[in-house]
Scaffold this motif. Structure first.
Motif, mmCIF file in Angstrom:
data_model
loop_
_atom_site.group_PDB
_atom_site.id
_atom_site.type_symbol
_atom_site.label_atom_id
_atom_site.label_comp_id
_atom_site.label_asym_id
_atom_site.label_seq_id
_atom_site.Cartn_x
_atom_site.Cartn_y
_atom_site.Cartn_z
ATOM 1 N N VAL A 1 0.831 -1.208 0.000
ATOM 2 C CA VAL A 1 0.000 0.000 0.000
ATOM 3 C C VAL A 1 0.861 1.251 0.000
ATOM 4 O O VAL A 1 0.615 2.189 -0.773
ATOM 5 C CB VAL A 1 -0.983 -0.005 1.191
ATOM 6 N N THR A 2 1.874 1.293 0.842
ATOM 7 C CA THR A 2 2.754 2.460 0.902
ATOM 8 C C THR A 2 3.439 2.678 -0.446
ATOM 9 O O THR A 2 3.514 3.804 -0.947
ATOM 10 C CB THR A 2 3.810 2.285 2.003
ATOM 11 N N GLU B 1 2.381 1.715 -3.369
ATOM 12 C CA GLU B 1 1.376 2.189 -4.328
ATOM 13 C C GLU B 1 1.111 3.673 -4.153
ATOM 14 O O GLU B 1 1.016 4.421 -5.125
ATOM 15 C CB GLU B 1 0.069 1.407 -4.167
ATOM 16 N N LYS B 2 0.977 4.122 -2.908
ATOM 17 C CA LYS B 2 0.706 5.543 -2.649
ATOM 18 C C LYS B 2 1.873 6.414 -3.099
ATOM 19 O O LYS B 2 1.665 7.493 -3.649
ATOM 20 C CB LYS B 2 0.417 5.761 -1.165
ATOM 21 N N GLU B 3 3.098 5.945 -2.870
ATOM 22 C CA GLU B 3 4.275 6.719 -3.275
ATOM 23 C C GLU B 3 4.442 6.746 -4.796
ATOM 24 O O GLU B 3 5.139 7.603 -5.317
ATOM 25 C CB GLU B 3 5.527 6.142 -2.612
ATOM 26 N N LEU C 1 1.933 7.051 -6.989
ATOM 27 C CA LEU C 1 0.854 7.771 -7.667
ATOM 28 C C LEU C 1 1.433 8.823 -8.598
ATOM 29 O O LEU C 1 2.463 9.406 -8.278
ATOM 30 C CB LEU C 1 -0.084 8.410 -6.644
#
Length: 63
Positions: free
Chosen positions: A3-4, A6-8, A10
């Motif tokens: 998740v981290t 993926e967020k980084e 974006l």
């Protein structure tokens, strides 16, 4: 766990990327590799009937 990451990453669409990368693209690469093996074997004088049959079956498989 990712998740981290993926967020980084974006605005990259990870689901879309994975669908592309692990889908048709890899199948095309695998078929090309198998066709290259057939050509190399036949160039060495080998008949390669089983691998030819596998390539034909994989090519006919609907995606």
């Amino acid at each position: 766990m990712l998740v981290t990451f993926e967020k980084e990453s974006l605005p990259l669409d990870w689901n879309g990327f994975n669908e592309f990368h692990h889908g048709a693209k890899v199948a095309r690469q695998d078929l090309k590799l198998l066709r290259d093996y057939v050509a190399a074997g036949e160039h060495q004088g080998k008949r390669m009937p089983s691998l030819r049959q596998l390539v034909a079956a994989a090519t006919a498989f609907p995606r």
